[in-house]
Design a protein around this motif. Structure first.
Motif, PDB file in Angstrom:
ATOM      1  N   GLY A 105      44.147  29.881  35.536  1.00 25.76           N
ATOM      2  CA  GLY A 105      44.151  31.325  35.799  1.00 25.76           C
ATOM      3  C   GLY A 105      44.811  32.270  34.843  1.00 25.76           C
ATOM      4  O   GLY A 105      44.219  33.389  34.747  1.00 25.76           O
ATOM      5  N   ARG A 106      45.846  31.780  34.142  1.00 25.49           N
ATOM      6  CA  ARG A 106      46.449  32.598  33.071  1.00 25.49           C
ATOM      7  C   ARG A 106      47.016  31.693  31.874  1.00 25.49           C
ATOM      8  O   ARG A 106      47.986  30.956  32.402  1.00 25.49           O
ATOM      9  CB  ARG A 106      47.238  33.641  33.605  1.00 25.49           C
ATOM     10  CG  ARG A 106      47.872  34.749  32.872  1.00 25.49           C
ATOM     11  CD  ARG A 106      48.725  35.750  33.567  1.00 25.49           C
ATOM     12  NE  ARG A 106      49.042  36.765  32.652  1.00 25.49           N
ATOM     13  CZ  ARG A 106      49.704  37.824  32.960  1.00 25.49           C
ATOM     14  NH1 ARG A 106      49.783  38.198  34.206  1.00 25.49           N
ATOM     15  NH2 ARG A 106      49.904  38.696  31.899  1.00 25.49           N
ATOM     16  N   ILE A 107      46.803  32.052  30.600  1.00 29.23           N
ATOM     17  CA  ILE A 107      47.191  31.229  29.568  1.00 29.23           C
ATOM     18  C   ILE A 107      47.190  32.175  28.514  1.00 29.23           C
ATOM     19  O   ILE A 107      46.621  33.119  28.501  1.00 29.23           O
ATOM     20  CB  ILE A 107      46.332  29.727  29.328  1.00 29.23           C
ATOM     21  CG1 ILE A 107      44.931  30.130  29.013  1.00 29.23           C
ATOM     22  CG2 ILE A 107      46.540  29.036  30.477  1.00 29.23           C
ATOM     23  CD1 ILE A 107      44.333  29.031  28.317  1.00 29.23           C
ATOM     24  N   GLN A 108      47.735  31.354  27.271  1.00 30.83           N
ATOM     25  CA  GLN A 108      47.572  32.082  26.095  1.00 30.83           C
ATOM     26  C   GLN A 108      46.317  31.568  25.225  1.00 30.83           C
ATOM     27  O   GLN A 108      46.055  30.366  25.144  1.00 30.83           O
ATOM     28  CB  GLN A 108      49.029  31.688  25.263  1.00 30.83           C
ATOM     29  CG  GLN A 108      48.846  32.610  23.880  1.00 30.83           C
ATOM     30  CD  GLN A 108      50.319  32.693  23.258  1.00 30.83           C
ATOM     31  OE1 GLN A 108      50.424  31.450  22.567  1.00 30.83           O
ATOM     32  NE2 GLN A 108      50.896  33.659  23.002  1.00 30.83           N
ATOM     33  N   ILE A 115      45.613  35.634  28.036  1.00 31.58           N
ATOM     34  CA  ILE A 115      44.110  35.675  28.730  1.00 31.58           C
ATOM     35  C   ILE A 115      44.279  35.462  30.185  1.00 31.58           C
ATOM     36  O   ILE A 115      45.156  34.306  30.639  1.00 31.58           O
ATOM     37  CB  ILE A 115      43.002  35.033  28.016  1.00 31.58           C
ATOM     38  CG1 ILE A 115      43.179  33.605  28.005  1.00 31.58           C
ATOM     39  CG2 ILE A 115      42.805  35.701  26.720  1.00 31.58           C
ATOM     40  CD1 ILE A 115      42.585  32.657  27.120  1.00 31.58           C
ATOM     41  N   GLU A 116      43.174  35.691  31.093  1.00 34.02           N
ATOM     42  CA  GLU A 116      43.281  35.188  32.463  1.00 34.02           C
ATOM     43  C   GLU A 116      41.909  34.723  32.727  1.00 34.02           C
ATOM     44  O   GLU A 116      40.863  35.064  32.226  1.00 34.02           O
ATOM     45  CB  GLU A 116      43.717  36.368  33.286  1.00 34.02           C
ATOM     46  CG  GLU A 116      42.928  37.639  33.342  1.00 34.02           C
ATOM     47  CD  GLU A 116      43.624  38.653  34.221  1.00 34.02           C
ATOM     48  OE1 GLU A 116      44.403  38.544  34.935  1.00 34.02           O
ATOM     49  OE2 GLU A 116      42.656  39.777  34.401  1.00 34.02           O
ATOM     50  N   HIS A 117      41.532  34.034  33.857  1.00 33.45           N
ATOM     51  CA  HIS A 117      40.404  33.845  34.530  1.00 33.45           C
ATOM     52  C   HIS A 117      39.659  33.179  33.316  1.00 33.45           C
ATOM     53  O   HIS A 117      38.434  33.326  33.262  1.00 33.45           O
ATOM     54  CB  HIS A 117      39.913  34.994  35.153  1.00 33.45           C
ATOM     55  CG  HIS A 117      40.467  35.603  36.162  1.00 33.45           C
ATOM     56  ND1 HIS A 117      40.370  36.959  36.484  1.00 33.45           N
ATOM     57  CD2 HIS A 117      41.186  35.095  37.078  1.00 33.45           C
ATOM     58  CE1 HIS A 117      41.076  37.001  37.569  1.00 33.45           C
ATOM     59  NE2 HIS A 117      41.641  36.017  37.925  1.00 33.45           N
ATOM     60  N   VAL A 118      40.198  32.008  32.969  1.00 33.46           N
ATOM     61  CA  VAL A 118      39.275  31.190  31.779  1.00 33.46           C
ATOM     62  C   VAL A 118      38.367  30.226  32.752  1.00 33.46           C
ATOM     63  O   VAL A 118      38.850  29.318  33.278  1.00 33.46           O
ATOM     64  CB  VAL A 118      40.657  30.514  31.133  1.00 33.46           C
ATOM     65  CG1 VAL A 118      39.684  29.557  29.886  1.00 33.46           C
ATOM     66  CG2 VAL A 118      41.400  31.311  30.428  1.00 33.46           C
ATOM     67  N   ALA A 160      34.953  38.728  38.414  1.00 34.87           N
ATOM     68  CA  ALA A 160      33.660  38.196  38.856  1.00 34.87           C
ATOM     69  C   ALA A 160      33.449  36.835  38.467  1.00 34.87           C
ATOM     70  O   ALA A 160      32.776  36.142  39.249  1.00 34.87           O
ATOM     71  CB  ALA A 160      32.616  39.139  38.307  1.00 34.87           C
ATOM     72  N   MET A 161      33.376  36.580  37.111  1.00 33.71           N
ATOM     73  CA  MET A 161      33.123  35.437  36.596  1.00 33.71           C
ATOM     74  C   MET A 161      34.029  34.141  37.279  1.00 33.71           C
ATOM     75  O   MET A 161      33.505  33.148  37.616  1.00 33.71           O
ATOM     76  CB  MET A 161      33.462  35.280  35.242  1.00 33.71           C
ATOM     77  CG  MET A 161      33.135  34.117  34.682  1.00 33.71           C
ATOM     78  SD  MET A 161      31.582  33.313  34.443  1.00 33.71           S
ATOM     79  CE  MET A 161      30.865  34.437  33.197  1.00 33.71           C
ATOM     80  N   TRP A 162      35.256  34.710  37.452  1.00 30.18           N
ATOM     81  CA  TRP A 162      36.446  33.481  38.055  1.00 30.18           C
ATOM     82  C   TRP A 162      35.735  33.289  39.436  1.00 30.18           C
ATOM     83  O   TRP A 162      35.985  32.006  39.984  1.00 30.18           O
ATOM     84  CB  TRP A 162      37.783  34.137  38.291  1.00 30.18           C
ATOM     85  CG  TRP A 162      38.613  33.269  38.714  1.00 30.18           C
ATOM     86  CD1 TRP A 162      39.410  33.641  39.897  1.00 30.18           C
ATOM     87  CD2 TRP A 162      39.410  32.304  38.144  1.00 30.18           C
ATOM     88  NE1 TRP A 162      40.370  32.415  40.112  1.00 30.18           N
ATOM     89  CE2 TRP A 162      40.328  31.725  39.013  1.00 30.18           C
ATOM     90  CE3 TRP A 162      39.286  31.726  36.883  1.00 30.18           C
ATOM     91  CZ2 TRP A 162      41.036  30.567  38.745  1.00 30.18           C
ATOM     92  CZ3 TRP A 162      40.044  30.341  36.254  1.00 30.18           C
ATOM     93  CH2 TRP A 162      41.025  30.115  37.415  1.00 30.18           C
ATOM     94  N   THR A 163      35.424  34.256  40.414  1.00 31.99           N
ATOM     95  CA  THR A 163      35.020  34.112  41.735  1.00 31.99           C
ATOM     96  C   THR A 163      33.626  33.460  41.703  1.00 31.99           C
ATOM     97  O   THR A 163      33.304  32.544  42.395  1.00 31.99           O
ATOM     98  CB  THR A 163      34.669  35.387  42.248  1.00 31.99           C
ATOM     99  OG1 THR A 163      36.090  36.166  42.346  1.00 31.99           O
ATOM    100  CG2 THR A 163      34.299  35.108  43.832  1.00 31.99           C
ATOM    101  N   PHE A 164      32.723  33.580  40.735  1.00 29.68           N
ATOM    102  CA  PHE A 164      31.383  33.056  40.736  1.00 29.68           C
ATOM    103  C   PHE A 164      31.368  31.530  40.255  1.00 29.68           C
ATOM    104  O   PHE A 164      30.963  30.713  40.732  1.00 29.68           O
ATOM    105  CB  PHE A 164      30.629  33.973  40.053  1.00 29.68           C
ATOM    106  CG  PHE A 164      28.951  33.459  39.924  1.00 29.68           C
ATOM    107  CD1 PHE A 164      28.300  33.935  40.823  1.00 29.68           C
ATOM    108  CD2 PHE A 164      28.342  32.784  39.038  1.00 29.68           C
ATOM    109  CE1 PHE A 164      26.707  33.537  40.958  1.00 29.68           C
ATOM    110  CE2 PHE A 164      27.091  32.315  38.876  1.00 29.68           C
ATOM    111  CZ  PHE A 164      26.379  32.816  39.971  1.00 29.68           C
TER     112      PHE A 164
END
Length: 175
Positions: A105-108, A115-118, A160-164
């Motif tokens: 979800g959220r990291i460095q 960054i988020e949505h990795v 969008a990428m995270w959801t898809f």
């Protein structure tokens, strides 16, 4: 609200397509102008519709990532869901078919940026390769001296990428 966003994206995509279709021939550049492009790709010239999903990228639900065009397509059941440009990392995956292996979800990021949505789909030389968005909204070129695998996108595109692209989703990398 989601309906308005979808309608706005559709209008923007249509206008972008219209603009690209009306570029004078003397201003067009080959899509494969990157240093890694093969001469045969550059000789083909630009694709007729740069927003269309690349031919040869497979079938079915998938994420398509074009290294040369620096673009991603989210392809749903038989139709394009969304497309957007990305900033490649310093290390790129080879063309081929992959699956989403892990997500955060959220990291460095490996470059020190939050960054988020990795969405990770492969590893090259011990570096994880995946899509992500900088929390601060930046979309800068990576430091060429660092080994990074994050293909960066705008935050809305990251959403969008995270959801898809969930675990096991197909990712197709094309030249």
């Amino acid at each position: 609200m989601a309906g308005l966003t979808a309608a706005a994206l559709a209008v923007v995509a249509f206008l972008a397509y219209q603009a690209s279709a009306n570029v004078p021939a003397n201003l067009e550049k080959p899509a494969a102008s990157s240093p890694k492009a093969r001469p045969s790709e550059a000789a083909k010239g630009p694709r007729k519709d740069p927003l269309a999903v690349p031919v040869g990228s497979g079938k079915g639900v998938r994420v398509v990532y074009s290294l040369g065009e620096r673009r991603v397509w989210l392809v749903g059941a038989g139709q394009l869901t969304q497309t957007f440009t990305v900033m490649p990392s310093t290390i790129s995956p080879r063309p081929g078919t992959y699956e989403v292996r892990s997500r955060s979800g959220r990291i460095q990021g490996s470059d020190g940026v939050d960054i988020e949505h990795v969405v990770r789909f492969t590893t090259v030389d011990d570096v994880s390769i995946g899509f992500s968005a900088a929390v601060d909204g930046t979309l800068e070129s990576p430091d060429p001296e660092r080994k990074t695998g994050g293909v960066r996108m705008k935050r809305a595109d990251g959403d969008a990428m995270w959801t898809f692209a969930t675990i096991g989703s197909k990712v197709v990398v094309v030249p």
